[in-house]
Motif scaffolding. Structure first.
Motif, short mmCIF file in Angstrom:
data_model
loop_
_atom_site.label_atom_id
_atom_site.label_comp_id
_atom_site.label_asym_id
_atom_site.label_seq_id
_atom_site.Cartn_x
_atom_site.Cartn_y
_atom_site.Cartn_z
N LYS A 142 0.83 -1.20 0.00
CA LYS A 142 0.00 0.00 0.00
C LYS A 142 0.86 1.25 0.00
CE LYS A 142 -4.08 -1.79 2.37
NZ LYS A 142 -5.08 -1.61 3.41
N VAL A 143 0.39 2.29 -0.66
CA VAL A 143 0.99 3.62 -0.58
C VAL A 143 0.13 4.43 0.40
CG1 VAL A 143 1.55 5.75 -1.79
CG2 VAL A 143 1.94 3.54 -2.89
N ILE A 144 0.78 4.90 1.45
CA ILE A 144 0.07 5.66 2.48
C ILE A 144 0.56 7.10 2.45
CG2 ILE A 144 -0.23 5.93 4.98
CD1 ILE A 144 0.07 2.87 5.21
N ASN A 145 -0.35 8.04 2.32
CA ASN A 145 0.00 9.45 2.36
C ASN A 145 -0.55 10.09 3.64
OD1 ASN A 145 1.36 9.50 -0.09
ND2 ASN A 145 -0.46 10.01 -1.28
N ILE A 146 0.37 10.63 4.44
CA ILE A 146 -0.03 11.36 5.64
C ILE A 146 0.03 12.85 5.27
CG2 ILE A 146 0.47 11.81 8.07
CD1 ILE A 146 -0.08 8.89 7.62
N LEU A 147 -1.09 13.51 5.31
CA LEU A 147 -1.16 14.93 4.94
C LEU A 147 -1.17 15.77 6.20
CD1 LEU A 147 -3.96 14.56 2.22
CD2 LEU A 147 -1.49 14.70 1.84
N THR A 148 -0.20 16.70 6.30
CA THR A 148 -0.16 17.52 7.51
C THR A 148 -0.30 18.99 7.17
OG1 THR A 148 2.19 18.03 7.51
CG2 THR A 148 1.55 15.93 8.46
N GLY A 149 -0.71 19.74 8.18
CA GLY A 149 -0.67 21.20 8.10
C GLY A 149 0.67 21.65 8.67
N PRO A 150 0.78 22.93 9.01
CA PRO A 150 2.03 23.46 9.58
C PRO A 150 2.45 22.68 10.82
CG PRO A 150 0.54 25.25 9.01
CD PRO A 150 -0.22 23.98 8.81
N THR A 151 3.76 22.40 10.91
CA THR A 151 4.29 21.63 12.03
C THR A 151 4.98 22.55 13.03
OG1 THR A 151 6.16 21.23 10.53
CG2 THR A 151 4.59 19.44 10.81
N GLU A 152 5.19 22.02 14.25
CA GLU A 152 5.90 22.78 15.30
C GLU A 152 7.39 22.72 15.01
OE1 GLU A 152 4.79 24.62 17.65
OE2 GLU A 152 2.88 23.83 18.40
N ASP A 153 7.87 23.67 14.20
CA ASP A 153 9.32 23.72 13.96
C ASP A 153 9.72 25.13 13.56
OD1 ASP A 153 8.80 24.09 11.19
OD2 ASP A 153 8.62 21.92 10.93
N ALA A 154 11.02 25.31 13.34
CA ALA A 154 11.55 26.65 13.11
C ALA A 154 10.94 27.32 11.89
CB ALA A 154 13.08 26.57 12.96
N TRP A 155 10.68 26.55 10.85
CA TRP A 155 10.19 27.14 9.61
C TRP A 155 8.74 27.59 9.69
CZ3 TRP A 155 14.08 28.64 7.04
CH2 TRP A 155 15.26 27.89 7.04
N HIS A 156 7.99 27.05 10.66
CA HIS A 156 6.59 27.46 10.83
C HIS A 156 6.41 28.29 12.11
CE1 HIS A 156 6.39 23.78 8.27
NE2 HIS A 156 5.46 24.47 7.64
N GLY A 214 2.82 13.79 17.25
CA GLY A 214 1.51 13.60 16.59
C GLY A 214 1.67 12.95 15.23
N ILE A 215 2.69 13.39 14.49
CA ILE A 215 2.93 12.81 13.16
C ILE A 215 3.33 11.34 13.30
CG2 ILE A 215 4.50 12.86 11.19
CD1 ILE A 215 4.46 15.95 11.46
N ALA A 216 4.22 11.06 14.24
CA ALA A 216 4.69 9.68 14.43
C ALA A 216 3.51 8.77 14.77
CB ALA A 216 5.74 9.64 15.53
N LYS A 217 2.66 9.24 15.65
CA LYS A 217 1.49 8.45 16.04
C LYS A 217 0.60 8.18 14.83
CE LYS A 217 0.30 9.65 20.69
NZ LYS A 217 -0.55 10.55 21.46
N ALA A 218 0.39 9.21 14.02
CA ALA A 218 -0.48 9.06 12.85
C ALA A 218 0.12 8.05 11.87
CB ALA A 218 -0.68 10.41 12.17
N ILE A 219 1.43 8.10 11.71
CA ILE A 219 2.08 7.15 10.79
C ILE A 219 1.84 5.71 11.26
CG2 ILE A 219 4.34 6.29 10.03
CD1 ILE A 219 5.23 9.27 9.88
#
Lengths: 393, 420
Positions: B345-359, B371-376
């Protein structure tokens, strides 16, 4: 021509004649056209007819692709005033009889050849099931691809739980049919079957075991429908049609199929025939699995729903028994030749009531009830039909 | 009760690998809608817009009132098992190889009855919880679970055929330098993965969390730079045949639209990582995974892409990054096509802005690495192919589904992004 109590015309003056069965084969390299051609050829010999004498054709086959009945007219040299192609599987015999009888009665045709036949190549069954219907493709086949075994396993399990049918009841039906088949020359199953063998056979789809399941094969069946005067002129033994019923997609809201359209039409069926269930000398049910035979015994009024186990215990189903049933061995012992399976019981009943059955003849058989059932479109058989035939004295 | 699954034995390399066979894949066009919802983990059936009858199997008009407005709708997931069988023979090779197989008729609380795959712990006559998932052929199917969680429930053989459970599987996480990559490694470890390969680019350069990562059991750190073809090819030579799940967390994110830059340098870097990086991984690891889609209980089973939800529709605040994400999203669709028939299967996790320097200057809500790790891991355990993560991504995905052209207007109108 009289109008019966239901407001339906009787079939007075129209008869069914010339039963033909082509011996079945497990696998055949020949196409469906060959099997249908054999049926037509036999009908011609039996009734002394040439292609130009037949003006109506009714055909049923699953493996005729890319042709339909239309192509058969040219293939078989027929010039017709009436043509029908009936894709209702196990109900096609009774339905063909109904259509043909009205065509003759109305004068749209004089002699209708009703034929059904299918071939069975090594991979035919799998390829037919994988594209049987849109609903089965979307919602049944992806779930284990058990085919009809899966559908009937669920129907059988539900009937056992809700209506008290037992493995021994199914076994008694199957064993009696095997006894009958051993008297019938054309069947594929040539060895005897005991109840212990039935009960000890390997599971196919719980609760179904090996001998609950039919063997797909190649074969053909047919008969003629014509005016009574024509049959007399041709010197053909014939039967009168006392009654018929037909129903499609009855009881769509039943969660699992525990009854067929017969239950909706049973009162009309016997009223039109002018007889009661216990007046028939033999019954031919559609038997792709024994639970369906028991369901027909219930729904056609031979016993109450839920009492069929007692009925089976109280009767014997061989040709010499108290309730002669599927007198040639049915599909369970003769084989399931595709659409011909929908004709098998009707053709056999016609042989019985016209004195043309040989080793498997039921003594003094005069009135037969025949029942058809077909097309597991998704989870249940959609088509049901039945007829009563009486041999002309 | 489901027996706890045992660690799969090592494959005998002298034996021919089992080639993937498939459950039936032909469906009507209507049924593809069911499949697309099932891929999102949603149980949707047609509901009549006029009489509200829930319709199954899929039809073109309502069988109760002949209304032609049948609307795909999320329906109640309860039901009761009213008939069951264990299939011991099948005319389909995929099932034949996996006999016996349990199926049954479930009377759904929503109305219809349907044939479903059955979890081994569903008891006769019991209430069930119905899920819709894609099977190995990529088509949607119904599956009846026990109403209440049972021990070792995920280890059920028939359920595991629909999921990509990391338990007893070996996974590659492509970027161990990032907080997201490290959180993903921890989550995979907790989920019972046998081994976790972690790619780290430029290993000589120190990074936060390096010591903790190296100290984790079952973790093997390996050099991987997705912008370097040789690096990717070297890694596949080492672990390609042992990678059951590939999780691409590598990303290159920079704020800015086209006119905020004087050249294409940043945009090229974004493409180099987000698009060409993905393509290098696919070219190297794709064939290896595809060949092992039916390789026993720890077969290759999933390729996970971490994507921005703005891959679906450009957000000018991160305009050129959005464009590279759109390219990556498109390539993931291509990959799904290339994996068709393999059972991966190809799984796509779509996120909004993340908690990091660039956002950093953006207001909440933002998605955390945990949160992303849990979703994956959840998407793998549940076999869900598309998952939107967090309020922003869910909102954008919902708007996109409703009407992508309206979403485009919303994201590009004057002062767009000021609220995000």
């Amino acid at each position: 021509m009289t109008i019966g109590s239901e407001g339906r015309y009787s079939y007075d003056g129209v008869v069914i004649t010339a039963p033909v069965s082509i011996p079945y084969q497990r696998y055949s390299p020949k196409p469906a056209h060959w099997w249908l051609g054999q049926v037509l050829s036999e009908l011609g010999l039996k009734a002394n007819l040439k292609p130009s004498n037949v003006d109506g054709l009714c055909a049923s086959s699953f493996t005729l692709f890319p042709d339909t009945a239309v192509g058969l007219t040219q293939h078989f040299g027929l010039t017709l005033s009436w043509l029908d192609h009936i894709p209702v599987g196990g109900a096609c015999g009774v339905v063909a009889l109904r259509r043909a009888a009205r065509a003759v009665q109305s004068g749209d045709a004089n002699i209708v050849a009703c034929i059904a036949g299918d071939t069975n190549h090594v991979d035919s069954f799998r390829s037919m099931l994988s594209s049987f219907s849109q609903f089965s493709q979307d919602a049944a086949y992806p779930y284990g691809s058990g085919g009809p075994n899966a559908s009937f396993a669920l129907i059988t399990a539900y009937h056992m739980e809700q209506f008290g049918s037992k493995a021994e009841d199914f076994g008694k039906i199957c064993v009696a049919q095997r006894d009958n088949a051993l008297q019938y020359a054309n069947g594929l199953m040539k060895s005897s079957l005991s109840l212990d063998q039935y009960l000890d056979a390997r599971l196919i789809a719980d609760p179904l075991r090996l001998y609950d399941c039919v063997m797909p094969c190649a074969g053909g069946e047919g008969f003629l429908v014509m005016r009574e005067s024509e049959a007399v002129a041709l010197n053909l033994p014939y039967a009168n049609i006392l009654s018929t019923i037909e129903r499609h997609n009855a009881f769509p809201d039943d969660p699992v199929q525990f009854r067929g359209g017969w239950a909706l039409d049973v009162d009309e069926f016997w009223r039109m025939a002018g007889i009661a269930p216990n007046d028939v000398d033999l019954l031919q049910t559609y038997d792709d699995y024994p639970v369906i035979s028991l369901m027909q015994i219930e729904d056609l009024g031979f016993c109450e729903k839920g009492q069929v186990s007692d009925f089976v215990a109280a009767n014997t189903f061989t040709n010499e028994g108290s309730f002669p049933h599927n007198t040639s061995g049915g599909q369970l012992s003769v084989g399931q030749a595709g659409a011909a399976g929908g004709y098998l019981g009707l053709v056999e009943a016609l042989r019985q009531v016209t004195g043309q059955a040989t080793d498997n003849a039921v003594q003094d058989a005069n009135i037969a009830a025949v029942s058809g059932f077909g097309m597991i479109n998704f989870d249940r058989g959609l088509c049901s039909g039945a007829a009563v035939l009486q041999g002309a004295a | 009760m489901t027996e706890a699954m045992a660690q799969p034995a090592k494959r005998n390399p002298q034996k021919r690998a089992v080639l993937p066979t498939l459950p039936p894949f032909s469906r009507s066009r209507q049924a593809l809608t069911f499949s697309s919802r099932a891929a999102e983990g949603r149980l949707c059936l047609q509901v009549c817009g006029s009489c509200e009858t829930v319709v199954y199997p899929a039809r073109e008009i309502c069988p109760k009132c002949w209304c032609s407005a049948l609307i795909w709708t999320d329906i109640a997931d309860g039901g009761r098992l009213i008939a069951e069988t264990v299939l011991r023979t099948s005319i389909n090779t995929y099932f034949r190889e996996r006999m016996p197989w349990r199926v049954g008729t479930v009377e759904m609380d929503a109305g219809p009855t349907a044939l479903m795959h059955l979890h081994g712990d569903v008891e006769h006559g019991a209430q069930v919880k119905i899920i819709a998932r894609t099977d190995k052929s990529g088509q949607g199917v119904l599956f009846a679970l026990p109403k209440m969680e049972t021990p070792n429930m995920a280890d059920d053989r028939q359920l595991r055929a629909l999921t990509c459970d990391p338990k007893f599987r070996r996974a590659l996480v492509t970027d161990g330098r990032s907080a997201i990559g490290q959180a993903t490694v921890r989550a995979l470890s907790a989920a019972g993965a046998t081994q976790i390969f972690v790619g780290v680019a430029e290993q000589w350069r120190p990074f936060e969390g390096a010591a903790e990562l190296a100290a984790m059991p079952k973790v093997e750190i390996l050099p991987l730079d997705v912008t370097d073809t040789d690096s990717v090819n070297e890694l596949v030579g080492e672990i390609g045949g042992r990678t059951d799940i590939l999780i691409n967390t590598t990303e290159h994110v920079r704020p800015g639209a086209s006119m905020e830059r004087n050249n294409v340098l940043i945009a090229r870097e974004e493409m180099e990582t987000n698009y060409f990086g993905l393509m290098r991984l696919i070219q190297a690891f794709g064939p290896a995974l595809r060949a092992r889609g039916a390789d026993g209980d720890n077969s290759a089973c999933a390729w996970v892409n971490l994507l921005s939800v703005y891959a679906l529709s450009n957000w000018p605040t991160f305009g050129t990054t959005s464009a590279s994400q759109a390219a990556a999203f498109s390539l993931s669709q291509c990959l799904r096509g290339e994996f068709a028939g393999s059972g991966v299967k190809v799984i796509n996790i779509l996120t909004g802005p993340t908690e990091d320097a660039w956002h950093q200057p953006l207001p909440a809500p933002k998605v955390t690495a945990e949160g992303i790790a849990k979703a994956i891991v959840r998407s793998l355990q549940q076999g869900i192919e598309t998952m939107a993560l967090g309020a922003v991504a869910e909102d954008v995905l919902a708007r996109w589904r409703e009407d992508p052209t309206v979403l485009e207007r919303e994201l590009t109108q004057v002062a767009a992004g000021a609220s995000r």
